[in-house]
Design a protein around this motif. Structure first.
Motif, short mmCIF file in Angstrom:
data_model
loop_
_atom_site.label_atom_id
_atom_site.label_comp_id
_atom_site.label_asym_id
_atom_site.label_seq_id
_atom_site.Cartn_x
_atom_site.Cartn_y
_atom_site.Cartn_z
N ARG A 75 0.84 -1.21 0.00
CA ARG A 75 0.00 0.00 0.00
C ARG A 75 0.87 1.26 0.00
NH1 ARG A 75 -4.24 -0.91 -2.35
NH2 ARG A 75 -2.73 -2.32 -3.29
N ALA A 131 1.90 1.82 -3.50
CA ALA A 131 0.77 2.34 -4.26
C ALA A 131 0.52 3.81 -3.96
CB ALA A 131 -0.49 1.53 -3.96
N LEU A 132 0.75 4.22 -2.71
CA LEU A 132 0.56 5.63 -2.36
C LEU A 132 1.63 6.50 -2.98
CD1 LEU A 132 -1.09 7.70 -0.71
CD2 LEU A 132 0.43 7.21 1.22
N TYR A 165 -4.37 3.98 4.11
CA TYR A 165 -5.62 3.65 3.43
C TYR A 165 -6.53 4.88 3.32
CZ TYR A 165 -5.09 -1.41 3.04
OH TYR A 165 -4.69 -2.66 2.68
N LEU A 220 -5.41 6.68 0.31
CA LEU A 220 -5.77 5.93 -0.89
C LEU A 220 -7.27 6.01 -1.16
CD1 LEU A 220 -3.59 2.71 -0.41
CD2 LEU A 220 -3.23 4.56 -2.05
N ARG A 233 -8.08 9.29 -2.68
CA ARG A 233 -7.66 9.35 -4.08
C ARG A 233 -8.60 8.54 -4.96
NH1 ARG A 233 -1.76 7.12 -5.29
NH2 ARG A 233 -1.24 8.92 -3.95
N GLN A 234 -9.04 7.39 -4.48
CA GLN A 234 -9.90 6.51 -5.27
C GLN A 234 -11.01 5.96 -4.37
OE1 GLN A 234 -7.98 3.02 -6.75
NE2 GLN A 234 -9.73 2.35 -7.95
N VAL A 266 -11.30 -0.45 -2.28
CA VAL A 266 -10.48 0.18 -1.23
C VAL A 266 -11.23 0.17 0.10
CG1 VAL A 266 -9.15 2.23 -0.63
CG2 VAL A 266 -9.41 1.60 -3.02
#
Length: 316
Positions: A99, A102-103, A146, A149, A152-153, A158
């Motif tokens: 994660r 991904a961030l 999280y 994230l 963002r999405q 998620v």
């Protein structure tokens, strides 16, 4: 009458210093940020790999086999922390590192760093509450990752992973509060299942999920996390609700029962005693050895027992 064409004004020439810096950056392979380098990311996997190896060694001790690393390293409490070590220490470190990548922000790597330190602390000679407190801090930092994230999405995938991280935080807090490891099983299972479930949904982004499917996925995730909460007060009811959330049976499906009760496989608690074998006095096939020999094992196994010795009462 023709209009005059407007010619663009030529851009100012770049300074020689800027051109040289751009060329040097393009030619230097190490110009990437530190967090984007493979070696930097692998350092966070080292504690997770150690947690995996030590957890497998603890599993040998729990199976009654000789351990290889625990006695040699003086890790006496290794079998006692096997569950949190494997789930929160190993899997938690790997997931938080994924994660963080991904961030793509430096603060995101705080979560795998703290998780790796917690995995090493709970097996070290340090007091156990030190490692447990680090585990709680690791789950809090993972939830902060999280949160960014999700901002963002804002997707169902998620959200399901956020619920899994919440289950990990609940397991860490309960363990720090003195709850024994076997009672943490519903929370640890919820963390694993919801994290994998959310990642599978995230990989299915090529096919747009319908609103009904998204609501169903979110409902299953909430029900699974709710079953972990219920298991603290009603362990039996929590186990049933967790099973219903993971594998709901079709409505109206018949259940086979024998005259003595539900069908229980042989060897399980509540199964009929071995007096129900063919040829045993009092069994339906007694005195008919010729016919029972022609029966298939499946036919013999599915023959309901109706004698007193097979229905639960004591034989004379």
């Amino acid at each position: 009458m023709s209009t005059p064409t407007a010619h663009p004004r030529p851009a100012a020439p770049a300074s020689p210093a800027r051109v040289a810096a751009a060329r040097a950056g393009a030619r230097t392979p190490g110009a990437r940020p530190l967090r984007a380098r493979t070696g930097f990311r692998l350092t966070f996997l080292v504690p997770g790999a150690l947690a995996l190896v030590l957890g497998l060694d603890a599993a040998l001790g729990l199976l009654g086999l000789p351990q290889l690393l625990g006695p040699a390293l003086g890790l006496a409490r290794l079998p006692d922390v096997h569950g949190p070590l494997m789930v929160l220490g190993f899997v938690g470190t790997v997931i938080s590192l994924e994660r963080a990548v991904a961030l793509g922000l430096p603060p995101g790597y705080t979560a795998p760093a703290v998780s790796g330190l917690a995995a090493l602390a709970i097996v070290s000679p340090l007091p156990l509450p030190v490692g447990q407190g680090l585990l709680v801090l690791a789950q809090v930092t993972a939830l902060l990752v999280y949160r960014q994230l999700l901002a963002r999405q804002p997707a169902v995938a998620v959200t399901v992973q956020v619920l899994g991280a919440t289950a990990a935080l609940g397991a860490s807090v309960l363990w720090l509060g003195g709850v024994p490891v076997p009672a943490l099983t519903p929370w640890l299972v919820a963390f694993l299942v919801l994290t994998i479930f959310g990642e599978r949904l995230e990989l299915a982004r090529t096919e747009v999920l319908s609103p009904a499917a998204s609501r169903a996925a979110l409902g299953i995730a909430v029900a699974l996390l709710g079953s972990a909460v219920v298991s603290l007060l009603r362990p039996t009811r929590g186990s049933r609700s967790r099973g219903s959330a993971c594998s709901p049976s079709p409505a109206g499906s018949p259940r086979r029962t024998s005259p003595a009760g539900p069908c229980v496989p042989p060897g399980c608690p509540g199964s009929s005693p071995p007096a129900c074998s063919p040829g045993t006095p009092g069994s339906p096939s007694a005195g008919r050895s010729g016919r029972s020999a022609e029966r298939s094992p499946r036919a013999v196994a599915t023959t309901p027992c109706s004698t007193p010795s097979c229905s639960g009462s004591s034989s004379p």
